[in-house]
Write a protein that holds these residues in place. Sequence first.
Motif, PDB file in Angstrom:
ATOM      1  N   LEU A 100     -35.761 -46.291 -19.705  1.00 13.88           N
ATOM      2  CA  LEU A 100     -36.724 -45.246 -19.385  1.00 13.88           C
ATOM      3  C   LEU A 100     -38.066 -45.917 -19.120  1.00 13.88           C
ATOM      4  O   LEU A 100     -38.622 -46.578 -19.995  1.00 13.88           O
ATOM      5  CB  LEU A 100     -36.850 -44.251 -20.545  1.00 13.88           C
ATOM      6  N   VAL A 101     -38.564 -45.779 -17.897  1.00 13.40           N
ATOM      7  CA  VAL A 101     -39.836 -46.384 -17.498  1.00 13.40           C
ATOM      8  C   VAL A 101     -40.911 -45.295 -17.553  1.00 13.40           C
ATOM      9  O   VAL A 101     -40.787 -44.267 -16.889  1.00 13.40           O
ATOM     10  CB  VAL A 101     -39.760 -46.976 -16.076  1.00 13.40           C
ATOM     11  N   LEU A 148     -41.330 -49.622  -8.753  1.00 12.78           N
ATOM     12  CA  LEU A 148     -41.239 -51.071  -8.547  1.00 12.78           C
ATOM     13  C   LEU A 148     -40.628 -51.752  -9.762  1.00 12.78           C
ATOM     14  O   LEU A 148     -39.887 -52.724  -9.630  1.00 12.78           O
ATOM     15  CB  LEU A 148     -42.627 -51.643  -8.265  1.00 12.78           C
ATOM     16  N   VAL A 149     -40.942 -51.246 -10.954  1.00 11.65           N
ATOM     17  CA  VAL A 149     -40.336 -51.785 -12.171  1.00 11.65           C
ATOM     18  C   VAL A 149     -38.831 -51.544 -12.147  1.00 11.65           C
ATOM     19  O   VAL A 149     -38.034 -52.444 -12.437  1.00 11.65           O
ATOM     20  CB  VAL A 149     -40.968 -51.145 -13.421  1.00 11.65           C
ATOM     21  N   ALA A 150     -38.435 -50.330 -11.772  1.00 14.37           N
ATOM     22  CA  ALA A 150     -37.009 -50.012 -11.690  1.00 14.37           C
ATOM     23  C   ALA A 150     -36.300 -50.918 -10.693  1.00 14.37           C
ATOM     24  O   ALA A 150     -35.205 -51.437 -10.952  1.00 14.37           O
ATOM     25  CB  ALA A 150     -36.825 -48.545 -11.302  1.00 14.37           C
ATOM     26  N   ASN A 175     -46.360 -59.344 -20.207  1.00 12.25           N
ATOM     27  CA  ASN A 175     -45.466 -58.756 -21.207  1.00 12.25           C
ATOM     28  C   ASN A 175     -44.436 -57.852 -20.546  1.00 12.25           C
ATOM     29  O   ASN A 175     -43.267 -57.820 -20.954  1.00 12.25           O
ATOM     30  CB  ASN A 175     -46.270 -57.969 -22.238  1.00 12.25           C
ATOM     31  N   LEU A 176     -44.863 -57.115 -19.511  1.00 15.44           N
ATOM     32  CA  LEU A 176     -43.925 -56.252 -18.797  1.00 15.44           C
ATOM     33  C   LEU A 176     -42.868 -57.077 -18.083  1.00 15.44           C
ATOM     34  O   LEU A 176     -41.673 -56.743 -18.123  1.00 15.44           O
ATOM     35  CB  LEU A 176     -44.689 -55.378 -17.799  1.00 15.44           C
ATOM     36  N   TYR A 177     -43.267 -58.178 -17.430  1.00 16.00           N
ATOM     37  CA  TYR A 177     -42.296 -59.039 -16.751  1.00 16.00           C
ATOM     38  C   TYR A 177     -41.255 -59.575 -17.745  1.00 16.00           C
ATOM     39  O   TYR A 177     -40.064 -59.636 -17.442  1.00 16.00           O
ATOM     40  CB  TYR A 177     -42.993 -60.217 -16.070  1.00 16.00           C
ATOM     41  N   LYS A 178     -41.735 -59.977 -18.910  1.00 17.07           N
ATOM     42  CA  LYS A 178     -40.810 -60.500 -19.922  1.00 17.07           C
ATOM     43  C   LYS A 178     -39.822 -59.420 -20.362  1.00 17.07           C
ATOM     44  O   LYS A 178     -38.624 -59.685 -20.540  1.00 17.07           O
ATOM     45  CB  LYS A 178     -41.590 -61.015 -21.132  1.00 17.07           C
ATOM     46  N   SER A 179     -40.327 -58.199 -20.528  1.00 15.01           N
ATOM     47  CA  SER A 179     -39.447 -57.103 -20.941  1.00 15.01           C
ATOM     48  C   SER A 179     -38.403 -56.815 -19.868  1.00 15.01           C
ATOM     49  O   SER A 179     -37.230 -56.566 -20.176  1.00 15.01           O
ATOM     50  CB  SER A 179     -40.275 -55.841 -21.221  1.00 15.01           C
ATOM     51  N   ILE A 180     -38.817 -56.860 -18.594  1.00 13.00           N
ATOM     52  CA  ILE A 180     -37.859 -56.667 -17.505  1.00 13.00           C
ATOM     53  C   ILE A 180     -36.789 -57.756 -17.559  1.00 13.00           C
ATOM     54  O   ILE A 180     -35.595 -57.488 -17.406  1.00 13.00           O
ATOM     55  CB  ILE A 180     -38.581 -56.684 -16.145  1.00 13.00           C
ATOM     56  N   GLY A 181     -37.221 -58.991 -17.793  1.00 18.00           N
ATOM     57  CA  GLY A 181     -36.272 -60.097 -17.872  1.00 18.00           C
ATOM     58  C   GLY A 181     -35.265 -59.924 -19.000  1.00 18.00           C
ATOM     59  O   GLY A 181     -34.087 -60.254 -18.852  1.00 18.00           O
ATOM     60  N   ARG A 182     -35.729 -59.384 -20.132  1.00 15.69           N
ATOM     61  CA  ARG A 182     -34.828 -59.227 -21.284  1.00 15.69           C
ATOM     62  C   ARG A 182     -33.826 -58.093 -21.076  1.00 15.69           C
ATOM     63  O   ARG A 182     -32.686 -58.172 -21.530  1.00 15.69           O
ATOM     64  CB  ARG A 182     -35.651 -58.986 -22.550  1.00 15.69           C
ATOM     65  N   VAL A 183     -34.249 -57.024 -20.400  1.00 15.28           N
ATOM     66  CA  VAL A 183     -33.378 -55.867 -20.277  1.00 15.28           C
ATOM     67  C   VAL A 183     -32.522 -55.906 -19.011  1.00 15.28           C
ATOM     68  O   VAL A 183     -31.470 -55.282 -18.958  1.00 15.28           O
ATOM     69  CB  VAL A 183     -34.217 -54.564 -20.301  1.00 15.28           C
ATOM     70  N   THR A 222     -40.957 -56.909  -4.608  1.00 18.70           N
ATOM     71  CA  THR A 222     -41.725 -57.784  -5.489  1.00 18.70           C
ATOM     72  C   THR A 222     -43.207 -57.438  -5.491  1.00 18.70           C
ATOM     73  O   THR A 222     -44.043 -58.305  -5.657  1.00 18.70           O
ATOM     74  CB  THR A 222     -41.540 -59.252  -5.056  1.00 18.70           C
ATOM     75  N   LEU A 223     -43.524 -56.159  -5.291  1.00 17.63           N
ATOM     76  CA  LEU A 223     -44.916 -55.755  -5.238  1.00 17.63           C
ATOM     77  C   LEU A 223     -45.529 -55.547  -6.618  1.00 17.63           C
ATOM     78  O   LEU A 223     -46.623 -55.012  -6.723  1.00 17.63           O
ATOM     79  CB  LEU A 223     -45.075 -54.474  -4.402  1.00 17.63           C
ATOM     80  N   LEU A 224     -44.816 -55.905  -7.666  1.00 18.62           N
ATOM     81  CA  LEU A 224     -45.442 -55.934  -8.983  1.00 18.62           C
ATOM     82  C   LEU A 224     -46.382 -57.138  -8.996  1.00 18.62           C
ATOM     83  O   LEU A 224     -45.944 -58.277  -8.945  1.00 18.62           O
ATOM     84  CB  LEU A 224     -44.384 -56.085 -10.086  1.00 18.62           C
ATOM     85  N   VAL A 225     -47.664 -56.882  -9.061  1.00 20.54           N
ATOM     86  CA  VAL A 225     -48.658 -57.940  -8.954  1.00 20.54           C
ATOM     87  C   VAL A 225     -49.562 -57.902 -10.164  1.00 20.54           C
ATOM     88  O   VAL A 225     -50.035 -56.841 -10.565  1.00 20.54           O
ATOM     89  CB  VAL A 225     -49.505 -57.771  -7.676  1.00 20.54           C
ATOM     90  N   GLY A 226     -49.806 -59.047 -10.761  1.00 18.91           N
ATOM     91  CA  GLY A 226     -50.740 -59.116 -11.874  1.00 18.91           C
ATOM     92  C   GLY A 226     -50.495 -60.314 -12.760  1.00 18.91           C
ATOM     93  O   GLY A 226     -49.342 -60.682 -13.007  1.00 18.91           O
ATOM     94  N   ARG A 227     -51.590 -60.910 -13.223  1.00 20.67           N
ATOM     95  CA  ARG A 227     -51.515 -62.040 -14.140  1.00 20.67           C
ATOM     96  C   ARG A 227     -52.038 -61.686 -15.526  1.00 20.67           C
ATOM     97  O   ARG A 227     -52.102 -62.538 -16.400  1.00 20.67           O
ATOM     98  CB  ARG A 227     -52.347 -63.205 -13.585  1.00 20.67           C
TER      99      ARG A 227
END
Length: 352
Positions: free
Chosen positions: A114-115, A125-127, A98-106, A87-92
């Motif tokens: 493809l990242v 970390l996204v993967a 927008n990236l978090y939302k895209s991860i949630g959708r896919v 969970t080291l993806l950090v940022g507000r």
Amino acid sequence: VRLPGMSGLEAFRAMRGLDPQLPVIVMTAFGTTDTAIEATKAGAFDYILKPFEIPEVLTLIGKALDSRRPAGLKGPELNDDEGGHATLLVGRSQAMQNLYKSIGRVAATEATVLVRGESGTGKELVARAIFRHSLRAERPYQVINCVAIPETLLESELFGYEKGAFTGATARRVGKIELANRGTIFLDEIGDMPLGIQAKILRLLQEKQIERLGGSRPVDVDVRIIAATNRDLERAMKDGAFREDLYYRLKVVTLWVPPLRERPEDIPLLAQHFLARHAQELDSTTPALEPGALDRLIAYPWPGNIRELSNTLHKTLIFCRGASITAEDVAQALSEGRGRGPVSEEAAVRAV
């Protein structure tokens, strides 16, 4: 999100149980990576952070009322693991939200992802976040760095080999793709993968089969592929270094990870995160960041992105002699990171 009696996400799921078509907007002042991903994956119309502009929220509510879109994809319930490396993806920043939302959708789909992004932005970390929130989260997860393994070994590492396939192959060995059967495999730096192996990955995507080195029969494998690269794949295709058919097979969904210079508002949060983590590793207390030090961190362009920021703060923490980190401490760490020794305050200012 933080409510008495039940969490906002629990309330959201209860609302969806009463009316699956009801559009719901999740609002919080305590945004975390997992909360944003879970809300979006569960079908939230949108996810917003406080503070916000009232006109923008009214516009968003209007869109939600007009939509009445179908219920979102459902996935398994996952326990929060805010202390884990996953969970080291950090940022507000808006870019990260927008990236978090895209991860949630896919995440809860079976789509190949493809990242893309510069080196050090956190593509792995996204993967891992996609995997953790996927339907295969309880199944195997294998990681292959296509540039870290010599070409002569990469093929056997991926596909395995049969006894006698080459000198020294005294027994059958199962490759990482086979070990990930029914799970997920992450191919990092796929833009550096040799053309011969690209053809075999294409076969895996098309036919869900592989063949071990020295083998005579195909092996059925069910894996989801997440790939990442910092390469310009479009130019690589023109140069004949990357297969066009594999490119289109991989980019069913493409997620772009923003470079740190495009989200400087996240640097204070990231700095505190890394200082706390490195202080724990060094068994020391977490020092304060003086305003001047934070200003320098924000002003620096960070060509090495998140990785460079983490390394700089680690170095600063090791050599910091005070109770707080000063602007001079940051300037010295940055200048040493560029291959120079300690510099004067005036030179440090010019460097930053």
